[in-house]
Motif scaffolding. Structure first.
Motif, mmCIF file in Angstrom:
data_model
loop_
_atom_site.group_PDB
_atom_site.id
_atom_site.type_symbol
_atom_site.label_atom_id
_atom_site.label_comp_id
_atom_site.label_asym_id
_atom_site.label_seq_id
_atom_site.Cartn_x
_atom_site.Cartn_y
_atom_site.Cartn_z
ATOM 1 N N PRO A 1 58.744 -21.600 50.638
ATOM 2 C CA PRO A 1 58.860 -20.577 50.541
ATOM 3 C C PRO A 1 58.538 -19.555 49.262
ATOM 4 C CG PRO A 1 61.559 -21.036 50.358
ATOM 5 C CD PRO A 1 60.049 -22.380 51.227
ATOM 6 N N ASP A 2 58.700 -18.626 49.416
ATOM 7 C CA ASP A 2 58.367 -17.906 47.778
ATOM 8 C C ASP A 2 59.857 -18.288 46.255
ATOM 9 O OD1 ASP A 2 56.057 -16.559 47.703
ATOM 10 O OD2 ASP A 2 57.148 -15.710 49.659
ATOM 11 N N MET A 3 61.177 -18.124 46.907
ATOM 12 C CA MET A 3 62.395 -18.822 46.315
ATOM 13 C C MET A 3 63.149 -19.624 47.444
ATOM 14 S SD MET A 3 63.250 -14.400 44.592
ATOM 15 C CE MET A 3 62.470 -13.524 45.754
ATOM 16 N N ILE A 4 64.081 -20.086 46.617
ATOM 17 C CA ILE A 4 65.113 -20.757 47.087
ATOM 18 C C ILE A 4 66.236 -20.393 46.588
ATOM 19 C CG2 ILE A 4 65.764 -23.181 47.383
ATOM 20 C CD1 ILE A 4 63.128 -24.108 48.140
ATOM 21 N N THR A 5 66.989 -20.443 47.256
ATOM 22 C CA THR A 5 68.490 -20.254 46.450
ATOM 23 C C THR A 5 69.673 -21.353 46.729
ATOM 24 O OG1 THR A 5 69.662 -18.656 48.303
ATOM 25 C CG2 THR A 5 68.425 -17.447 46.820
ATOM 26 N N CYS A 6 70.072 -22.057 45.718
ATOM 27 C CA CYS A 6 70.841 -23.172 46.272
ATOM 28 C C CYS A 6 72.475 -22.832 45.130
ATOM 29 C CB CYS A 6 70.209 -24.573 46.089
ATOM 30 S SG CYS A 6 69.787 -24.540 43.519
ATOM 31 N N ALA A 7 72.952 -23.691 45.506
ATOM 32 C CA ALA A 7 74.767 -23.178 45.160
ATOM 33 C C ALA A 7 75.231 -24.748 45.083
ATOM 34 C CB ALA A 7 75.483 -22.083 45.006
ATOM 35 N N LYS A 8 77.253 -24.841 45.866
ATOM 36 C CA LYS A 8 77.469 -25.012 46.505
ATOM 37 C C LYS A 8 77.468 -27.305 46.110
ATOM 38 C CE LYS A 8 77.692 -22.784 50.373
ATOM 39 N NZ LYS A 8 79.656 -21.709 49.543
ATOM 40 N N GLY A 9 76.346 -27.541 46.950
ATOM 41 C CA GLY A 9 76.087 -29.394 46.724
ATOM 42 C C GLY A 9 75.469 -29.467 44.852
ATOM 43 N N LEU A 10 75.166 -28.407 44.896
ATOM 44 C CA LEU A 10 74.217 -28.783 43.164
ATOM 45 C C LEU A 10 75.201 -29.370 42.416
ATOM 46 C CD1 LEU A 10 72.161 -28.137 41.147
ATOM 47 C CD2 LEU A 10 72.855 -25.714 40.911
ATOM 48 N N THR A 11 76.652 -28.782 41.935
ATOM 49 C CA THR A 11 77.649 -30.323 41.498
ATOM 50 C C THR A 11 78.709 -30.165 42.348
ATOM 51 O OG1 THR A 11 79.308 -27.882 41.423
ATOM 52 C CG2 THR A 11 77.399 -27.904 39.835
ATOM 53 N N SER A 12 78.221 -30.300 44.106
ATOM 54 C CA SER A 12 79.704 -31.107 44.620
ATOM 55 C C SER A 12 80.739 -30.131 44.549
ATOM 56 C CB SER A 12 79.676 -32.713 44.205
ATOM 57 O OG SER A 12 78.283 -32.687 44.866
ATOM 58 N N GLY A 13 80.773 -29.638 43.862
ATOM 59 C CA GLY A 13 82.059 -28.346 44.018
ATOM 60 C C GLY A 13 82.831 -28.591 42.658
ATOM 61 N N TYR A 14 82.192 -29.861 42.012
ATOM 62 C CA TYR A 14 83.076 -30.290 41.145
ATOM 63 C C TYR A 14 83.390 -28.933 39.566
ATOM 64 C CZ TYR A 14 83.934 -34.544 42.067
ATOM 65 O OH TYR A 14 84.634 -35.652 42.433
ATOM 66 N N LEU A 15 82.300 -27.702 39.578
ATOM 67 C CA LEU A 15 82.387 -26.565 38.724
ATOM 68 C C LEU A 15 81.432 -25.161 39.456
ATOM 69 C CD1 LEU A 15 82.181 -28.497 35.183
ATOM 70 C CD2 LEU A 15 83.724 -27.086 36.018
ATOM 71 N N PRO A 16 81.229 -24.168 39.356
ATOM 72 C CA PRO A 16 80.705 -23.237 39.823
ATOM 73 C C PRO A 16 79.193 -23.322 39.046
ATOM 74 C CG PRO A 16 82.713 -22.473 38.908
ATOM 75 C CD PRO A 16 82.307 -24.128 38.390
ATOM 76 N N LEU A 17 78.692 -23.451 40.237
ATOM 77 C CA LEU A 17 76.822 -23.217 39.646
ATOM 78 C C LEU A 17 76.270 -22.945 40.336
ATOM 79 C CD1 LEU A 17 75.329 -23.560 37.205
ATOM 80 C CD2 LEU A 17 74.718 -25.231 37.693
ATOM 81 N N GLY A 18 74.927 -22.044 40.093
ATOM 82 C CA GLY A 18 74.586 -21.661 41.413
ATOM 83 C C GLY A 18 72.797 -21.653 40.761
ATOM 84 N N ALA A 19 72.080 -21.558 41.470
ATOM 85 C CA ALA A 19 70.166 -20.916 41.320
ATOM 86 C C ALA A 19 69.410 -20.034 41.929
ATOM 87 C CB ALA A 19 69.962 -22.350 40.405
ATOM 88 N N CYS A 20 68.733 -19.240 41.289
ATOM 89 C CA CYS A 20 68.024 -19.263 42.164
ATOM 90 C C CYS A 20 66.209 -19.570 41.255
ATOM 91 C CB CYS A 20 67.298 -17.770 41.752
ATOM 92 S SG CYS A 20 66.166 -16.668 42.808
ATOM 93 N N ILE A 21 65.195 -20.340 42.571
ATOM 94 C CA ILE A 21 64.050 -21.204 42.277
ATOM 95 C C ILE A 21 62.964 -20.316 42.879
ATOM 96 C CG2 ILE A 21 63.102 -23.285 42.444
ATOM 97 C CD1 ILE A 21 65.652 -24.106 43.817
ATOM 98 N N ILE A 22 62.129 -19.881 41.474
ATOM 99 C CA ILE A 22 61.224 -18.621 41.968
ATOM 100 C C ILE A 22 59.678 -19.914 41.947
ATOM 101 C CG2 ILE A 22 60.101 -16.878 41.243
ATOM 102 C CD1 ILE A 22 62.377 -16.126 39.549
ATOM 103 N N SER A 23 59.039 -19.867 42.196
ATOM 104 C CA SER A 23 57.207 -19.937 42.018
ATOM 105 C C SER A 23 56.573 -19.442 41.112
ATOM 106 C CB SER A 23 56.390 -19.655 43.432
ATOM 107 O OG SER A 23 55.963 -18.338 44.035
#
Length: 459
Positions: free
Chosen positions: A284-306
């Motif tokens: 895709p052109d962009m991917i959004t992610c969060a949740k499993g990125l830290t396994s829930g130990y702390l809040p964090l998300g990311a938008c990944i752009i081509s």
């Protein structure tokens, strides 16, 4: 909790939570009266409540407990980073954890998705992706290209833009949304296709839904198509084979950005870092992610752009500023947790483990479907699944389905299994470290719960 003279009693904690804590998705009529189960400790795939009863965590927290609970090395890494550098403004500085994690994500992302913008969670990652699409179209002199195509039963978050493109049809809310910015495509769930319609024909129809929407709205007015690889909160809906690739091709042909919302499916849930390319054959052109990125130990998300999208933004005329970011973007402690999370997953080959146990996990669900008349469908991918029941209800309304789901949840909870009921559906996304024996335990309890509930409802 450290015990001291000021430690509150269990009754006080319950009262304070009831009187002062507004939980997500709390029913208005329950304000000040609802009580929630209090969980005190956790280890592996298990949670213990305040009375010491153990439960299998069927939902994996909120789709996020990939490496499981009680990881001391995670706690040690977080503590060390807190002492070394607990916070730095992302407007003025960078930190080693943020820079290292950005590189690690880029290395694991498909294709040319190499630019990482850190957010506070999944909702803000989706907001960032949509704002980026609007920003780029404005820079390209196309301010009218702003409509987002979403899908019924899709869920993308609770912030304003993320909620706007969320299409879970049961939501009747007094919260405002930017309705003029979104167009929803009809349900893609193969389980709901008419009798006699093949999967191939259903895929053709669902792809045609997208093309028809573009024809009616006009490609010159559509900024992006946003899609979860698997519609998770909508009931773990796996679109028919080929759907994602064909919709991506239509988006490319019409200069519409494709946003893959991998907040749930990313970081191992389907046995790969990301599901877009490895499972569904798209970049895709962009991917959004969060949740499993830290396994829930702390809040964090990311938008990944081509890279291609970043280049288009950079080459457009005008000296603009990317006015998007958060106080906690690239938070060094959260990034440290994500780095350690990835290290643990790689060292223990958790992705390989998911692929190994997936046949058992998916097989047990399908056995349950064959065993119980009250079960209409069992579906999923990887360690992500849904059992959808079809109780014989006098009133076939969502409120009645909620009552059914609560009864099934209560039955399983008494036997030590936590579910996440969505009306007449029960969703599973356990910690990725779950063993084959534990998968058996989980579905054994589910079967006993269905036996109890089947006696009350005629299928």
């Amino acid at each position: 909790m450290t015990v001291n003279a000021n430690t509150p009693t269990d009754q006080e904690i319950a009262e304070w939570d009831r009187d002062h804590h507004l939980h997500p998705w709390a029913a208005v009529e329950g304000f000040g009266t609802d009580e929630y189960m209090r969980v005190n400790t956790a280890d592996g795939i298990y949670l213990w409540d305040a009375e010491g009863k153990r439960y299998i965590d069927g939902p994996g927290g909120m789709w996020c407990a990939q490496i499981g609970y009680g990881r001391k090395e995670m706690a040690d890494a977080i503590a060390a980073q807190v002492m070394e550098m607990p916070y730095a403004s992302p407007w003025s500085f960078t930190t080693e954890p943020a820079s290292v994690l950005a590189r690690m994500i880029a290395e694991r992302s498909p294709g040319d998705l190499n630019t990482v913008h850190f957010t506070t969670g999944g909702s803000t990652a989706v907001d960032t992706a949509l704002r980026t699409a609007f920003f780029i179209n404005n820079r390209l002199g196309r301010p009218e290209k702003k409509i987002v195509i979403g899908r019924e039963r899709g869920y993308h978050g609770s912030t304003f833009l993320a909620a706007t493109v969320t299409g879970k049809e049961r939501f009747k809310t007094q919260f405002d949304k930017a309705e003029e910015l979104v167009h929803f495509l009809p349900d893609v769930n193969p389980y709901h296709r008419p009798a006699g319609v093949s999967l191939e024909a259903w895929c053709d129809a669902k792809v045609e839904d997208l093309q028809k929407a573009i024809d009616v709205i006009g490609a010159d007015r559509i900024a992006a198509f946003i899609a979860e690889p698997v519609l998770s909160s909508g009931g773990v809906i796996v679109p028919p084979p080929g759907y994602h690739k064909r919709t991506l091709e239509i988006c490319r042909a019409n200069d519409i950005l494709y946003i893959s919302d991998e907040v749930v499916t990313g970081f191992g849930r389907l046995g790969h870092w990301f599901a877009s390319e490895e499972v569904f054959d798209i970049v895709p052109d962009m991917i959004t992610c969060a949740k499993g990125l830290t396994s829930g130990y702390l809040p964090l998300g990311a938008c990944i752009i081509s890279d291609a999208l970043m280049q288009r933004a950079a080459e457009a005329e005008g000296d603009d500023v990317f006015y998007n970011g958060y106080t906690y973007s690239g938070h060094p402690v959260s990034c440290t947790a994500a780095i350690k999370n990835i290290e643990i997953m790689e060292r223990e080959d958790i992705l390989g483990h998911v692929r190994k146990v997936t046949p058992l996990f998916q097989g047990r669900m399908r056995e349950i479907k064959e065993k119980f008349d009250i079960v209409g469908d069992a579906r999923g991918e990887g360690l992500l699944g849904c059992i959808e029941c079809r109780p014989d209800l006098e009133k076939d309304t969502y409120s009645e389905k909620l009552k059914f789901g609560q009864k099934l949840d209560d039955a399983c909870e008494k036997m030590g299994l936590l579910l996440r009921p969505f009306g007449n559906m029960a969703v599973f996304s356990p910690p990725l470290i779950i063993t084959e024996e534990q998968i058996g335990d989980m579905f054994d309890i589910m079967e006993k719960g269905l036996e109890q509930i089947s006696r009350e409802y005629d299928a």
